[in-house]
Write a protein that holds these residues in place. Structure first.
Motif, PDB file in Angstrom:
ATOM      1  N   ARG A   8       0.798  -1.115  -0.037  1.00 25.93           N
ATOM      2  CA  ARG A   8      -0.006  -0.129  -0.050  1.00 25.93           C
ATOM      3  C   ARG A   8       0.862   1.430   0.008  1.00 25.93           C
ATOM      4  N   ALA A   9       2.026   1.159   0.806  1.00 30.23           N
ATOM      5  CA  ALA A   9       3.029   2.266   0.881  1.00 30.23           C
ATOM      6  C   ALA A   9       3.451   2.722  -0.549  1.00 30.23           C
ATOM      7  N   ALA A  10       4.004   1.593  -1.053  1.00 27.43           N
ATOM      8  CA  ALA A  10       4.743   1.877  -2.469  1.00 27.43           C
ATOM      9  C   ALA A  10       3.900   2.391  -3.401  1.00 27.43           C
ATOM     10  N   ALA A  11       2.529   1.694  -3.355  1.00 28.11           N
ATOM     11  CA  ALA A  11       1.759   2.337  -4.597  1.00 28.11           C
ATOM     12  C   ALA A  11       1.439   3.600  -4.477  1.00 28.11           C
ATOM     13  N   GLY A  12       1.180   4.183  -3.201  1.00 29.40           N
ATOM     14  CA  GLY A  12       0.812   5.674  -2.982  1.00 29.40           C
ATOM     15  C   GLY A  12       1.923   6.381  -3.444  1.00 29.40           C
ATOM     16  N   LEU A  13       3.352   5.881  -2.992  1.00 29.00           N
ATOM     17  CA  LEU A  13       4.557   6.483  -3.145  1.00 29.00           C
ATOM     18  C   LEU A  13       4.883   6.592  -4.738  1.00 29.00           C
ATOM     19  N   ALA A  14       4.644   5.527  -5.276  1.00 34.04           N
ATOM     20  CA  ALA A  14       4.865   5.636  -6.825  1.00 34.04           C
ATOM     21  C   ALA A  14       3.712   6.527  -7.456  1.00 34.04           C
ATOM     22  N   THR A  15       2.608   6.784  -7.022  1.00 34.56           N
ATOM     23  CA  THR A  15       1.729   7.740  -7.707  1.00 34.56           C
ATOM     24  C   THR A  15       2.194   8.934  -7.795  1.00 34.56           C
ATOM     25  N   ALA A  16       2.509   9.170  -6.137  1.00 31.79           N
ATOM     26  CA  ALA A  16       3.080  10.588  -5.869  1.00 31.79           C
ATOM     27  C   ALA A  16       4.127  11.208  -6.638  1.00 31.79           C
ATOM     28  N   CYS A  17       4.935  10.106  -7.007  1.00 33.94           N
ATOM     29  CA  CYS A  17       6.384  10.429  -7.643  1.00 33.94           C
ATOM     30  C   CYS A  17       5.955  10.616  -9.057  1.00 33.94           C
ATOM     31  N   ALA A  18       5.080   9.870  -9.611  1.00 38.65           N
ATOM     32  CA  ALA A  18       4.725  10.000 -11.170  1.00 38.65           C
ATOM     33  C   ALA A  18       4.272  11.330 -10.974  1.00 38.65           C
ATOM     34  N   ASP A  19       3.231  11.838 -10.124  1.00 34.68           N
ATOM     35  CA  ASP A  19       2.794  13.345 -10.159  1.00 34.68           C
ATOM     36  C   ASP A  19       3.756  14.290 -10.071  1.00 34.68           C
ATOM     37  N   PHE A  20       4.729  14.086  -9.258  1.00 36.23           N
ATOM     38  CA  PHE A  20       5.806  14.948  -9.126  1.00 36.23           C
ATOM     39  C   PHE A  20       6.553  15.155 -10.432  1.00 36.23           C
ATOM     40  N   LEU A  21       6.945  13.907 -11.246  1.00 35.31           N
ATOM     41  CA  LEU A  21       7.856  14.242 -12.207  1.00 35.31           C
ATOM     42  C   LEU A  21       6.621  14.389 -13.387  1.00 35.31           C
ATOM     43  N   HIS A  57      21.129  15.590   7.276  1.00 34.48           N
ATOM     44  CA  HIS A  57      19.791  15.218   6.888  1.00 34.48           C
ATOM     45  C   HIS A  57      19.503  15.487   5.577  1.00 34.48           C
ATOM     46  N   VAL A  58      18.455  14.806   4.782  1.00 34.32           N
ATOM     47  CA  VAL A  58      18.004  14.948   3.620  1.00 34.32           C
ATOM     48  C   VAL A  58      17.132  16.173   3.659  1.00 34.32           C
ATOM     49  N   ARG A  59      17.161  17.238   2.695  1.00 32.86           N
ATOM     50  CA  ARG A  59      16.224  18.150   2.360  1.00 32.86           C
ATOM     51  C   ARG A  59      15.285  17.843   1.064  1.00 32.86           C
ATOM     52  N   ALA A  60      14.125  17.699   1.220  1.00 34.57           N
ATOM     53  CA  ALA A  60      13.353  17.039   0.238  1.00 34.57           C
ATOM     54  C   ALA A  60      12.693  18.242  -0.319  1.00 34.57           C
ATOM     55  N   GLU A  61      11.832  18.101  -1.675  1.00 34.63           N
ATOM     56  CA  GLU A  61      10.959  18.920  -2.223  1.00 34.63           C
ATOM     57  C   GLU A  61       9.615  18.222  -1.637  1.00 34.63           C
ATOM     58  N   LEU A  62       9.386  17.021  -1.528  1.00 34.00           N
ATOM     59  CA  LEU A  62       8.094  16.325  -1.171  1.00 34.00           C
ATOM     60  C   LEU A  62       8.333  15.412  -0.216  1.00 34.00           C
ATOM     61  N   THR A  63       7.869  15.036   0.803  1.00 33.60           N
ATOM     62  CA  THR A  63       7.746  13.802   1.559  1.00 33.60           C
ATOM     63  C   THR A  63       6.303  13.246   1.458  1.00 33.60           C
ATOM     64  N   VAL A  64       6.471  11.834   1.113  1.00 32.82           N
ATOM     65  CA  VAL A  64       5.455  11.007   1.079  1.00 32.82           C
ATOM     66  C   VAL A  64       5.138  10.369   2.478  1.00 32.82           C
ATOM     67  N   THR A  65       4.426  10.367   3.339  1.00 28.21           N
ATOM     68  CA  THR A  65       4.363   9.601   4.501  1.00 28.21           C
ATOM     69  C   THR A  65       3.121   8.672   4.605  1.00 28.21           C
ATOM     70  N   PHE A  66       3.246   7.592   5.526  1.00 31.12           N
ATOM     71  CA  PHE A  66       2.554   6.786   5.439  1.00 31.12           C
ATOM     72  C   PHE A  66       1.721   6.371   6.736  1.00 31.12           C
ATOM     73  N   GLY A  67       0.337   6.343   6.603  1.00 32.92           N
ATOM     74  CA  GLY A  67      -0.522   6.154   7.810  1.00 32.92           C
ATOM     75  C   GLY A  67      -0.822   7.098   8.660  1.00 32.92           C
ATOM     76  N   ALA A  68       0.273   7.976   8.978  1.00 37.19           N
ATOM     77  CA  ALA A  68      -0.098   9.156   9.683  1.00 37.19           C
ATOM     78  C   ALA A  68       0.900  10.252   9.695  1.00 37.19           C
ATOM     79  N   HIS A  69       0.871  11.410   9.947  1.00 41.02           N
ATOM     80  CA  HIS A  69       1.821  12.326  10.072  1.00 41.02           C
ATOM     81  C   HIS A  69       2.728  12.109  11.078  1.00 41.02           C
ATOM     82  N   LYS A  70       4.065  12.435  11.133  1.00 33.19           N
ATOM     83  CA  LYS A  70       5.018  12.018  11.979  1.00 33.19           C
ATOM     84  C   LYS A  70       5.167  13.572  12.633  1.00 33.19           C
ATOM     85  N   ILE A  71       5.525  13.556  14.017  1.00 33.23           N
ATOM     86  CA  ILE A  71       5.613  15.128  14.628  1.00 33.23           C
ATOM     87  C   ILE A  71       6.628  15.976  13.721  1.00 33.23           C
ATOM     88  N   GLY A  72       7.914  15.281  13.589  1.00 29.11           N
ATOM     89  CA  GLY A  72       8.953  16.088  12.727  1.00 29.11           C
ATOM     90  C   GLY A  72       8.577  16.517  11.481  1.00 29.11           C
TER      91      GLY A  72
END
Ligand SMILES: NC(=O)C1=CN([C@@H]2O[C@H](COP(=O)(O)OP(=O)(O)OC[C@H]3O[C@@H](n4cnc5c(N)ncnc54)[C@H](O)[C@@H]3O)[C@@H](O)[C@H]2O)[C@@H](O)CC1
Ligand SMILES: Nc1ncnc2c1ncn2[C@@H]1O[C@H](COP(=O)(O)OP(=O)(O)O)[C@@H](O)[C@H]1O
Ligand SMILES: [K+]
Length: 474
Positions: free
Chosen positions: A29-42, A169-184
């Protein structure tokens, strides 16, 4: 409401959910959502060059499976495997089956230089802050070639539970997070490292419980914004008293009152010396100057160091009425506050209050906001691009809607008036602080429209922001 949870809570929810599902379901489920978000990003996959950086845990697994999906959709996907012995085997097999390949170390530089996108699967919620070799070397290449990064779950290297970034640490343009937001992902500096955050629902919702940190969204703010009813009169809507400004700092009085009149109260009283009083009177014929009954006070902006004003602040703080304390007022806090009190320091003021360096507060915003709330038994609103509001009972809200043009002289004075107006209209300090911060930044968006603004522009835009959030006509 955007809700965020600690890593322990997210892991517990994942365990509970995983027990109901066939193995590997959540990762797919995570990988499917991630791939879709990357395709949109690209903006489409075909021919895109993607480099997956895979660490040793399941975060690397997510990235590799998403890479496989992108490869099947026509992207050229290669992988940097940071540790061959510990990498997610199923992920590597899926990628290679889909036509992707694993890079040799001497190919890293060329692959990254030609990439349209790097997928950061170095570490997720299992990571310690910082990046171990060889991840740091790979990040050097990514930064050198300025390749856009999509972070998997979190930008690797941040402290996921606090948003602190004590090391590389990494600096991202987009973070695709799974299940719930993390505090950080919601608290700076982690929030800035995450870039835009996209949440993929993997079904954790029923297992998460009460959030550790909340961020109001427009509809949450609209529900909380006070509105008068047919039975209202000016006193029932609330009266806010403003003690701000001095002979030297007349502008603070005008700006704090400007925020207060733009809020929901039925009336504003101003209490101050003759010169700022003249300015306030000239600008707002509706503001009543002098002492009188109020439902909440705003004290502190531009008071200077007159001992009589310090006594006034102490007297107001002892009154038991709701009080917002800003700027110079913060120098006159009692040992512990009683009653509903909202303190609104910027980082420098909070550092002074706690006797630490400003840099320490910048680095640990959530920690120090919480520490001050506990120390003074007051709600603490720490200003900045991601405002943190911490209540003494441990509840925390953050405001993630912001526009950098709002960082202008006197902007904080306007905020104090807006939040004080909300306090006088009956909101408790956590609500007044979090709703006020959202309203203030929304006013910034409307006033700025992409260009510079003054604090006065900001105050004048608050009623339009209020109207817009309530769903009224533009
Ligand atoms: N548990 C689950 O149900 C799900 C987990 N998922 C993914 O799994 C991730 C968590 O996976 P893991 O628990 O395997 O942990 P991670 O993949 O986050 O990282 C743990 C590994 O990284 C290494 N590591 C730790 N700190 C490091 C550092 N600073 N530099 C380099 N390496 C470091 C550790 O030695 C360990 O091998 C989540 O973030 C998410 O991406 C998703 O697949 C969704 C479902
Ligand atoms: N980078 C930023 N993006 C958006 N808003 C910001 C940023 N930095 C500061 N702010 C906001 O600007 C205001 C500044 O307040 P403050 O520091 O008290 O300034 P002043 O004392 O000049 O009024 C606060 O509301 C704060 O949240
Ligand atoms: K990551």
């Amino acid at each position: 409401m955007r809700t965020a949870y600690t890593v322990d809570r997210i892991r517990a929810a994942e365990q509970a959910l995983m027990a109901q599902l066939p193995p590997g379901t959540l990762m797919q489920r995570a990988a499917a959502g991630l791939a879709t978000a990357c395709a949109d990003f690209l903006g489409g996959c075909y021919g895109a060059e993607v480099v997956v950086v895979a660490g040793t845990g399941d975060n690397g697994g997510d990235a590799l499976y998403a890479g496989a999906r992108l490869a099947r959709r026509g992207a050229r996907v290669s992988a940097i495997v940071l540790d061959q012995a510990k990498v997610h085997r199923g992920g590597v097999a899926a990628l290679t089956t889909a036509g992707g390949w694993v890079l040799a170390p001497d190919e890293y530089a060329t692959a990254i230089a030609g990439a349209d996108l790097v997928l950061d699967g170095i570490v997720g919620i299992g990571g310690k802050p910082g990046l171990r070799p060889p991840a740091d070397r790979v990040l050097d290449l990514v930064e050198e070639h300025a390749v856009p990064v999509v972070a998997v779950d979190v930008p690797s290297g941040i402290d996921v539970d606090t948003g602190e970034t004590p090391a590389r640490h990494v600096r991202a343009e987009l973070t695709v997070t799974f299940g719930a937001h993390k505090i950080g992902l919601l608290v700076d500096p982690g929030a800035t490292a995450a870039g835009l955050v996209h949440l993929v629902d993997i079904g954790l919702g029923p297992y998460l419980g009460e959030p550790d940190v909340e961020a109001l969204q427009a509809d949450d703010v609209a529900e909380r914004l006070p509105e008068p009813s047919r039975a209202s009169h000016k006193y029932s809507r609330g009266v806010v008293g403003v003690v701000a400004g001095s002979e030297q700092y007349t502008g603070a009085a005008v700006l704090a009152v400007g925020g207060a009149v733009a809020g929901p109260v039925g009336m504003v009283r101003y209490v101050g010396p003759p010169e700022p009083t003249r300015y306030v009177r000239a600008r707002w014929p509706d503001v009543v100057c002098g002492e009188g009954r109020v439902q909440a006070w705003v004290v502190g902006s531009g008071l200077g160091d007159d001992p009589a004003r310090a006594d006034e602040v102490r007297r107001i703080l002892a009154s038991g009425l709701p009080v917002l304390v800003d700027a110079d007022g913060l120098r006159h806090l009692p040992e512990r506050c009683e009653g509903p009190v909202l303190l609104t320091p910027h980082e420098g003021e909070l550092a002074r209050l706690l006797g630490v360096e400003r840099e320490a507060v910048t680095a640990r915003r959530l920690h120090y906001a919480r520490a001050a709330a506990a120390r003074w038994n007051a709600t603490v609103l720490l200003k900045g691009a991601t405002t943190v509001v911490a209540a003494p009972d441990g509840r925390v809200r953050v405001n993630t809607v912001s526009v950098p043009w709002v960082a202008t002289a006197g902007s904080g004075d306007v905020l104090s008036g807006v939040c004080g107006s909300l306090l006088a209209a009956g909101l408790d300090p956590l609500e007044a602080g979090s709703v006020g911060a959202y309203l203030h930044q929304t006013a910034g968006v409307l006033a700025s429209r992409g260009g510079p603004i003054t604090a006065d522009d900001l105050a004048r835009a608050v009623p339009a922001a209020y109207r817009m959030l309530l769903g009224g006509d533009e």
